[in-house]
Write an enzyme that holds these catalytic residues in place. Structure first.
Site, PDB file in Angstrom:
ATOM      1  N   GLY A 165       0.800  -1.221   0.000  1.00 37.02           N
ATOM      2  CA  GLY A 165       0.000   0.000   0.000  1.00 37.02           C
ATOM      3  C   GLY A 165       0.835   1.276   0.000  1.00 37.02           C
ATOM      4  N   HIS A 236      -1.049   7.726  -2.008  1.00 29.65           N
ATOM      5  CA  HIS A 236      -1.544   6.357  -1.821  1.00 29.65           C
ATOM      6  C   HIS A 236      -2.952   6.299  -1.245  1.00 29.65           C
ATOM      7  CE1 HIS A 236       2.370   5.097  -3.039  1.00 29.65           C
ATOM      8  NE2 HIS A 236       2.932   5.778  -2.064  1.00 29.65           N
ATOM      9  N   GLU A 288       0.468  -6.657  -5.752  1.00 22.83           N
ATOM     10  CA  GLU A 288       0.056  -7.081  -4.414  1.00 22.83           C
ATOM     11  C   GLU A 288      -1.330  -7.691  -4.492  1.00 22.83           C
ATOM     12  OE1 GLU A 288       0.103  -3.729  -1.713  1.00 22.83           O
ATOM     13  OE2 GLU A 288       2.107  -3.147  -2.381  1.00 22.83           O
ATOM     14  N   ARG A 292      -9.070  -8.756   1.625  1.00 23.31           N
ATOM     15  CA  ARG A 292     -10.248  -8.240   2.338  1.00 23.31           C
ATOM     16  C   ARG A 292     -11.238  -7.654   1.328  1.00 23.31           C
ATOM     17  NH1 ARG A 292      -6.317  -4.292   1.963  1.00 23.31           N
ATOM     18  NH2 ARG A 292      -7.154  -2.486   0.881  1.00 23.31           N
TER      19      ARG A 292
HETATM   20  C1  MV4 Z   1       5.381   0.429  -8.067  1.00 20.43           C
HETATM   21  C2  MV4 Z   1       5.399   1.611  -8.846  1.00 20.43           C
HETATM   22  C3  MV4 Z   1       6.199   1.618  -9.964  1.00 20.43           C
HETATM   23  N1  MV4 Z   1       6.942   0.538 -10.285  1.00 20.43           N
HETATM   24  N2  MV4 Z   1       6.145  -0.622  -8.431  1.00 20.43           N
HETATM   25  C4  MV4 Z   1       2.691   2.078  -4.505  1.00 20.43           C
HETATM   26  C5  MV4 Z   1       1.680   1.362  -3.684  1.00 20.43           C
HETATM   27  C6  MV4 Z   1       2.021  -0.057  -3.769  1.00 20.43           C
HETATM   28  N3  MV4 Z   1       0.828  -0.842  -3.821  1.00 20.43           N
HETATM   29  C7  MV4 Z   1       2.851  -0.198  -4.986  1.00 20.43           C
HETATM   30  N4  MV4 Z   1       3.158   1.135  -5.440  1.00 20.43           N
HETATM   31  C8  MV4 Z   1       3.875   1.352  -6.561  1.00 20.43           C
HETATM   32  N5  MV4 Z   1       4.629   0.309  -6.972  1.00 20.43           N
HETATM   33  C9  MV4 Z   1       6.897  -0.542  -9.507  1.00 20.43           C
HETATM   34  N6  MV4 Z   1       7.654  -1.607  -9.845  1.00 20.43           N
HETATM   35  C10 MV4 Z   1       4.613   2.677  -8.430  1.00 20.43           C
HETATM   36  C11 MV4 Z   1       3.839   2.551  -7.279  1.00 20.43           C
HETATM   37  C12 MV4 Z   1       3.018   3.678  -6.942  1.00 20.43           C
HETATM   38  C13 MV4 Z   1       1.647   3.595  -6.966  1.00 20.43           C
HETATM   39  C14 MV4 Z   1       0.971   2.414  -7.291  1.00 20.43           C
HETATM   40  C15 MV4 Z   1      -0.386   2.345  -7.291  1.00 20.43           C
HETATM   41  C16 MV4 Z   1      -1.132   3.482  -6.976  1.00 20.43           C
HETATM   42  C17 MV4 Z   1      -0.502   4.636  -6.649  1.00 20.43           C
HETATM   43  C18 MV4 Z   1       0.878   4.715  -6.631  1.00 20.43           C
HETATM   44  C19 MV4 Z   1       1.500   5.921  -6.317  1.00 20.43           C
HETATM   45  C20 MV4 Z   1       2.857   5.992  -6.298  1.00 20.43           C
HETATM   46  C21 MV4 Z   1       3.622   4.864  -6.597  1.00 20.43           C
END
Ligand code: MV4
Length: 453
Positions: A165, A236, A288, A292
């Site tokens: 998250g 987030h 991920e 829930r």
């Molecule tokens: C990432 C990403 C870019 N590349 N993984 C942020 C929350 C977590 N669930 C995973 N996240 C991210 N993982 C890779 N390999 C960018 C994010 C991310 C993001 C993802 C979903 C929704 C909002 C976000 C905001 C910033 C970064």
């Protein structure tokens, strides 16, 4: 089988669970903090029991008190909602050992998905596409870390196995920053989650957040209920979610949905769950799994007609899912706006007593809220106070209905982010559809700049 459900949550989701329980003829038990004795679901529940003072750490997060409340009231099942103890494998283990029913997956499945490294390994094994990366924990020696990173490529992201998250992540743009970033992320992860394990992924620069809703029963049936695009977020915190995801080909969604179902069956998953993907250049990458029911589940309910919380209860009772995959189709378009008690410009939390509450109505409009005149908004819990969900035959109609609904909605007594939603719904990027996860933060930083000049 069970006939009495303890609702281990508060606010709008507790009311949502109460409604689903009653629609299935189940008895309900509300547990509440001293600040929450007047909540809607507490009044409506067949019985209720106070579990402590207002701070969640002294009430809703106290596992033993919730178990004790179940024993005292004769509840045989516990619905955790979202947040609080909903993804706590220790809590679920204690429920299983007390011969009560947890309304959700097994403690083993929660533990597997709670560790983001084991979750990814399970998905790779099940054939779900993941972001290319370390395929396991980052190694110990400096030379191995450097080699691992060279294979992944830059920019890359280091993530904590115990995180999720958006907690415990660090982007690395060049090799010179790598070893320091790994050390720092490990230290932070150990302090925050008691687990120093980190893993590495290629960093996707401008993805969308697209997630797949699944349901699985104890009889080997699993279905997927389409997708949700949750890219409109800030720090987030999702602000607007919708289904279907604009501009994503049905073929590619179909392929991913079927892979999620296959993965559920492979890991013996039972209950509702969500597979989170990053979507970039027409490709999906698993990041991920949420074990829930989610805040945004109503958008899926609006386009599929499936009552997700009722299905959670059914499968926990040992009944089969009430629908099969061939009966699932997405009808029209649904959008959810999360209404928070916060200033629409500064995002600072707002508190006070509701002096006026007028929810909107009309075709395709659904409200999920525990508000009523006199409700006291405090800083003890989440700032979410209402969800407005608009359904229409098309995305455009859903947006227009949402705009009308927000113009009717009155919440007086403290600030809300309704004006921000109204602004977003008018921006060309949102109207066009398919904005990425950075869109809202970019928009907000430009808005700030404009206000200052
Ligand atoms: C990432 C990403 C870019 N590349 N993984 C942020 C929350 C977590 N669930 C995973 N996240 C991210 N993982 C890779 N390999 C960018 C994010 C991310 C993001 C993802 C979903 C929704 C909002 C976000 C905001 C910033 C970064």
């Amino acid at each position: 089988m069970f006939d009495k459900v303890l609702i281990a949550n508060r606010g709008e989701v507790a009311l949502r669970i109460w409604r689903a329980c009653k629609s299935l003829g189940l008895q309900t038990v509300a547990v509440y903090s001293e600040a929450d004795r007047d909540l809607r679901h507490v009044k409506l529940a067949d019985s209720s029991i106070c579990i402590g003072p207002a701070p969640a750490s002294k009430s809703y997060l106290l596992q033993e008190r919730i178990l004790l409340a179940a024993q005292l009231t004769g509840a045989q099942a516990i619905h955790p909602g979202y947040g609080f103890l909903s993804e706590n494998a220790h809590f679920v283990k204690a429920i299983e050992e007390a011969d009560l029913t947890f309304i959700g997956p097994s403690s083993a499945a929660i533990a597997c998905m709670g560790d983001k490294v084991s979750a990814k390994q399970a998905m790779i094994a099940a054939g779900v596409p993941c972001v290319p990366g370390s395929e396991g924990a980052v190694p110990e020696s400096e030379s191995e870390i450097l080699e691992c990173a060279r294979k992944v490529g830059y920019p890359l992201i280091i993530k904590a196995a115990g995180g999720g998250g958006g907690r415990g992540m660090r982007v690395v743009n060049a090799e010179s920053e790598l070893l320091g970033a790994v050390t720092l992320t490990r230290e932070e992860a150990n302090a925050a989650f008691g687990n120093p394990v980190v893993y590495m992924e290629r960093f996707l620069q401008a993805p969308r957040h697209v997630e797949i809703q699944i349901l699985a029963d104890q009889h080997g049936n699993a279905i997927w209920l389409g997708e949700r695009d949750c890219s409109t977020q800030r720090r987030h915190q999702k602000l607007i979610e919708e289904s279907p995801a604009p501009g994503v080909s049905r073929d590619s969604i179909e392929r991913i949905g079927q892979l999620c179902v296959k993965a559920c069956l492979a890991i013996g998953y039972v209950g509702a769950g969500t597979f989170e993907f990053l979507y970039e250049n027409e490709a999906f990458f698993f990041i991920e799994m949420n074990t829930r029911v989610q805040v945004e589940h109503p958008v899926t309910e609006m386009v599929t007609g499936v009552d997700i919380v009722a299905e959670q209860l059914r499968v926990a009772m040992g009944l089969p899912l009430s629908i099969t995959q061939d009966k699932i189709s997405l009808s029209g378009h649904a959008i959810e706006c999360r209404i928070n008690a916060e200033n629409a410009w500064t995002f600072s939390p707002s508190a006070g007593t509701v002096s006026d509450w007028l929810p909107p109505g009309g075709p395709g409009i659904r409200i999920e809220s525990h508000l009523r005149p006199g409700y006291r908004m405090t800083s003890h819990y989440d700032s979410l106070i209402a969800k407005v969900i608009a359904h229409g035959a098309t995305r455009q109609q859903a947006i227009e209905r949402m705009k009308v609904a927000l113009s009717e909605l009155i919440i007086a007594g403290f600030d809300s982010n309704i004006p921000l939603h109204q602004e977003i719904l008018k921006t060309p990027q949102f109207v066009q559809g398919g904005a990425n996860i950075h869109y809202l933060e970019h928009y907000l930083s430009e808005r700030e700049g404009n206000q200052m000049s």
